[in-house]
Design an enzyme around this catalytic site. Structure first.
Site, PDB file in Angstrom:
ATOM      1  N   HIS A  86      -3.637 -53.447-123.545  1.00  0.00           N
ATOM      2  CA  HIS A  86      -3.142 -53.534-122.220  1.00  0.00           C
ATOM      3  C   HIS A  86      -3.462 -52.420-121.452  1.00  0.00           C
ATOM      4  O   HIS A  86      -4.014 -51.449-121.878  1.00  0.00           O
ATOM      5  CB  HIS A  86      -1.397 -53.378-122.688  1.00  0.00           C
ATOM      6  N   HIS A 135       2.845 -49.628-121.000  1.00  0.00           N
ATOM      7  CA  HIS A 135       2.200 -50.933-120.880  1.00  0.00           C
ATOM      8  C   HIS A 135       2.228 -50.953-119.157  1.00  0.00           C
ATOM      9  O   HIS A 135       3.058 -51.441-118.682  1.00  0.00           O
ATOM     10  CB  HIS A 135       3.120 -52.102-121.184  1.00  0.00           C
ATOM     11  N   GLU A 195      -6.447 -52.063-129.477  1.00  0.00           N
ATOM     12  CA  GLU A 195      -5.644 -52.092-130.871  1.00  0.00           C
ATOM     13  C   GLU A 195      -5.566 -53.100-131.630  1.00  0.00           C
ATOM     14  O   GLU A 195      -4.245 -53.750-131.679  1.00  0.00           O
ATOM     15  CB  GLU A 195      -4.288 -51.693-130.210  1.00  0.00           C
ATOM     16  N   ASP A 243       2.057 -45.294-135.011  1.00  0.00           N
ATOM     17  CA  ASP A 243       1.873 -45.562-133.620  1.00  0.00           C
ATOM     18  C   ASP A 243       2.576 -44.651-132.552  1.00  0.00           C
ATOM     19  O   ASP A 243       4.060 -44.777-132.485  1.00  0.00           O
ATOM     20  CB  ASP A 243       2.265 -47.103-133.318  1.00  0.00           C
ATOM     21  N   ARG A 296      -3.193 -51.011-138.350  1.00  0.00           N
ATOM     22  CA  ARG A 296      -3.613 -51.335-136.834  1.00  0.00           C
ATOM     23  C   ARG A 296      -4.306 -49.961-136.510  1.00  0.00           C
ATOM     24  O   ARG A 296      -3.830 -48.817-137.022  1.00  0.00           O
ATOM     25  CB  ARG A 296      -2.201 -51.199-136.190  1.00  0.00           C
ATOM     26  N   TYR A 330      -2.362 -57.943-140.475  1.00  0.00           N
ATOM     27  CA  TYR A 330      -0.825 -57.617-141.008  1.00  0.00           C
ATOM     28  C   TYR A 330      -0.911 -58.608-142.092  1.00  0.00           C
ATOM     29  O   TYR A 330      -0.898 -60.123-141.574  1.00  0.00           O
ATOM     30  CB  TYR A 330       0.362 -57.886-140.004  1.00  0.00           C
ATOM     31  N   HIS A 369       6.986 -53.547-133.910  1.00  0.00           N
ATOM     32  CA  HIS A 369       7.612 -52.168-133.168  1.00  0.00           C
ATOM     33  C   HIS A 369       8.740 -51.803-134.210  1.00  0.00           C
ATOM     34  O   HIS A 369      10.022 -51.564-133.633  1.00  0.00           O
ATOM     35  CB  HIS A 369       8.173 -52.870-132.063  1.00  0.00           C
ATOM     36  N   ASP A 377      29.715 -42.121-120.756  1.00  0.00           N
ATOM     37  CA  ASP A 377      29.781 -41.068-119.689  1.00  0.00           C
ATOM     38  C   ASP A 377      28.527 -39.940-119.730  1.00  0.00           C
ATOM     39  O   ASP A 377      28.738 -38.739-119.015  1.00  0.00           O
ATOM     40  CB  ASP A 377      31.183 -40.100-119.632  1.00  0.00           C
ATOM     41  N   HIS A 424      -0.888 -60.045-132.588  1.00  0.00           N
ATOM     42  CA  HIS A 424      -0.918 -59.493-131.150  1.00  0.00           C
ATOM     43  C   HIS A 424      -2.182 -59.721-130.616  1.00  0.00           C
ATOM     44  O   HIS A 424      -3.157 -59.373-131.406  1.00  0.00           O
ATOM     45  CB  HIS A 424      -0.156 -58.261-131.048  1.00  0.00           C
ATOM     46  N   GLU A 442      -5.654 -47.964-133.001  1.00  0.00           N
ATOM     47  CA  GLU A 442      -5.510 -48.197-131.580  1.00  0.00           C
ATOM     48  C   GLU A 442      -6.011 -46.710-130.801  1.00  0.00           C
ATOM     49  O   GLU A 442      -5.603 -45.615-130.941  1.00  0.00           O
ATOM     50  CB  GLU A 442      -4.056 -48.389-130.812  1.00  0.00           C
ATOM     51  N   ASP A 458      -1.209 -43.528-126.007  1.00  0.00           N
ATOM     52  CA  ASP A 458      -0.829 -44.685-126.925  1.00  0.00           C
ATOM     53  C   ASP A 458      -1.545 -44.753-128.085  1.00  0.00           C
ATOM     54  O   ASP A 458      -2.634 -45.335-127.701  1.00  0.00           O
ATOM     55  CB  ASP A 458      -0.634 -45.990-126.242  1.00  0.00           C
TER      56      ASP A 458
HETATM   57  N1  GLY Z   1       3.096 -48.617-128.688  1.00  0.00           N
HETATM   58  C1  GLY Z   1       3.300 -49.732-128.097  1.00  0.00           C
HETATM   59  C2  GLY Z   1       1.930 -50.474-128.068  1.00  0.00           C
HETATM   60  O1  GLY Z   1       1.007 -50.335-128.848  1.00  0.00           O
HETATM   61  O2  GLY Z   1       1.785 -51.370-127.043  1.00  0.00           O
HETATM   62 MN    MN Z   2       0.882 -48.163-129.600  1.00  0.00          MN
HETATM   63 MN    MN Z   3      -0.745 -50.042-126.971  1.00  0.00          MN
END
Ligand code: GLY
Ligand code: MN
Ligand code: MN
Length: 434
Positions: A349, A356, A380, A255, A402, A384, A238, A36, A345, A404, A266
């Site tokens: 994006h 995204h 980015e 991140d 990473r 790994y 993630h 609720d 990855h 970014e 981001d």
């Molecule tokens: N933080 C999500 C990405 O880097 O796409």
């Molecule tokens: Mn990110």
């Molecule tokens: Mn990103």
């Protein structure tokens, strides 16, 4: 802030893109948090983009021929507003949001047929939500029953989001200014995180610090669940538990970005908790940084968006060959997939109202689209070494790096919106010195 005239200009471009007919946009519903209470409402990015309207239970009806729009909204309600907060109401929809007419949302079913009837083309995003599909199909079935009405219902259905998301892909100066500020705030959070994260602190303390920095600077909060991943947690892309105690010799991968006036930043940075990289960590960091810089340099008008990924991948494969962690001929590796266990990855994006962001990545022929001024993309790359990776000497296992940045494509080259977050080795070491 994006002003009223900017929203009006966007609607003109939207009408131009639609060409004819009438388009419907339904605000995303509120989401329950438990039974609720609700999550804090996140304004529907599509409806917001065209109107600045940020409330749930709203429907915009955009008439591309008369070039005006009607907005169905929650009416003012003293009791409800006492509980849930202020509403623009019908008057606010007109005065503040530039609607031609506005009506209570309870009148949608009754009024929608008249707004749609007489148009040959109906623009509705089928398949986005069952609730909105049901509203539209109810209107269409009514037109079928009323076949003798001299103004028939629409005979052609199109998706308004193709036009809308193409508009959203190209950032206007006003948006770039907000996105720059969003990136500046996020970068400040990253600097604070680098200064504060040290062995003995917990990941959640750093998460709290980041998000305090965002809110204190006026952002509405994080643009997505912040990732504070120490040690081998950095190899979980993630990772959002953010519970672990940071240990000596850990790298910390953060991140995190904020949302300002709806616009996301981001940013990812990776740094040593104790202010010193181990030999292996440093090698990996240098490879990823070189790959990221090479990729940013590809964010140039006329390049394919995927060129950033390709050069990042080549740079990282070269680095892995140097380290002896990949073996064989370079050309053969690049033609195959053996690097995929370390490169988990893609590199980019779109970024905007959604982290995204919407907008197509390929052209009509399915080819990667070419970069144009006003696009904002992330760059980015990451490497790994998962703890259970077979065939990798143990000194590399558990390392995840990473880096970014958020990059605006301009006529004069890439502009790194997130450049205030340090990433050069000496700058990172200066901030992490303990
Ligand atoms: N933080 C999500 C990405 O880097 O796409
Ligand atoms: Mn990110
Ligand atoms: Mn990103």
């Amino acid at each position: 802030m994006i002003t009223k005239d900017v929203f009006a200009r966007r609607r003109e471009r939207f009408y131009d893109g639609l060409g004819e007919g009438v388009a419907l946009l339904f605000a995303a519903p509120e989401a329950l948090y438990g039974h609720d209470t609700h999550y804090r409402y996140r304004p529907d990015p599509d409806l917001f983009y065209l109107t600045g309207f940020a409330e749930p239970e709203a429907v915009g009806v955009f008439d591309a021929e008369k070039r005006r729009y009607s907005l169905f909204v929650r009416p003012r309600d003293r009791e409800r507003e006492t509980w849930d907060g202020r509403r623009a109401g019908v008057k606010g929809a007109v005065d503040t949001h530039g609607a031609w007419k506005a009506h209570p949302i309870s009148e949608l079913a009754e009024r929608l047929p008249e707004l749609v009837r007489g148009h040959v083309v109906l623009h509705h995003a089928w398949g986005l939500s069952e609730a909105s599909d049901r509203v539209v199909s109810t209107v269409l079935s009514r037109f079928r029953r009323e076949a003798r009405d001299p103004r028939p219902g629409p005979s052609l259905q199109k998706d308004p989001l193709h036009v809308l998301h193409e508009l959203r892909l190209f950032k206007e100066p006003e948006e770039v200014a907000v996105m720059q500020r969003s990136a500046d705030i996020a970068a400040q959070g990253h600097r604070e995180a680098m200064k504060a994260a040290r062995p003995g602190r917990h990941e959640y303390e750093i998460e709290g610090l980041l998000e305090r920095t965002f809110r204190a600077a006026g952002a509405s909060g994080p643009a997505y669940a912040s990732i504070v991943a120490s040690g081998a947690n950095a190899t979980i892309l993630h990772y959002v538990e953010n519970r672990r105690r940071i240990e000596a010799d850990d790298l910390v991968l953060v991140d995190a970005g904020c949302e300002l006036h709806g616009y996301a930043s981001d940013i990812t940075r990776t740094f040593p908790a104790s202010g010193r990289f181990t030999k292996e960590q440093k090698r990996v960091y240098e490879i990823v940084l070189a790959a990221q810089k090479a990729a940013i340099a590809k964010a140039v008008v006329g390049n394919r968006y995927i060129d950033a990924h390709d050069v990042a991948r080549e740079t990282m494969v070269d680095g892995l060959l140097d380290l002896g962690l990949l073996k064989g001929r370079r050309a053969k590796i690049l033609a195959g997939t053996s690097d995929k266990k370390f490169l988990l990855h893609r590199t980019s994006h779109w970024l905007g109202l959604d982290v995204h962001d919407r907008g197509r990545y390929n052209d009509e022929k399915g080819e990667p689209r070419l970069l144009e001024p006003g696009m904002v993309l992330t760059v980015e790359p990451g490497l790994y070494f998962r703890e259970d990776e077979k065939g990798v000497p143990k000194e590399w296992l558990g390392i995840g790096v990473r880096i970014e940045d958020d990059v605006l494509v301009t006529q004069t080259g890439p502009r790194v919106l997130s450049e205030k977050a340090p990433k050069e080795l000496d700058a990172v070491l200066a901030l992490t010195a303990r």
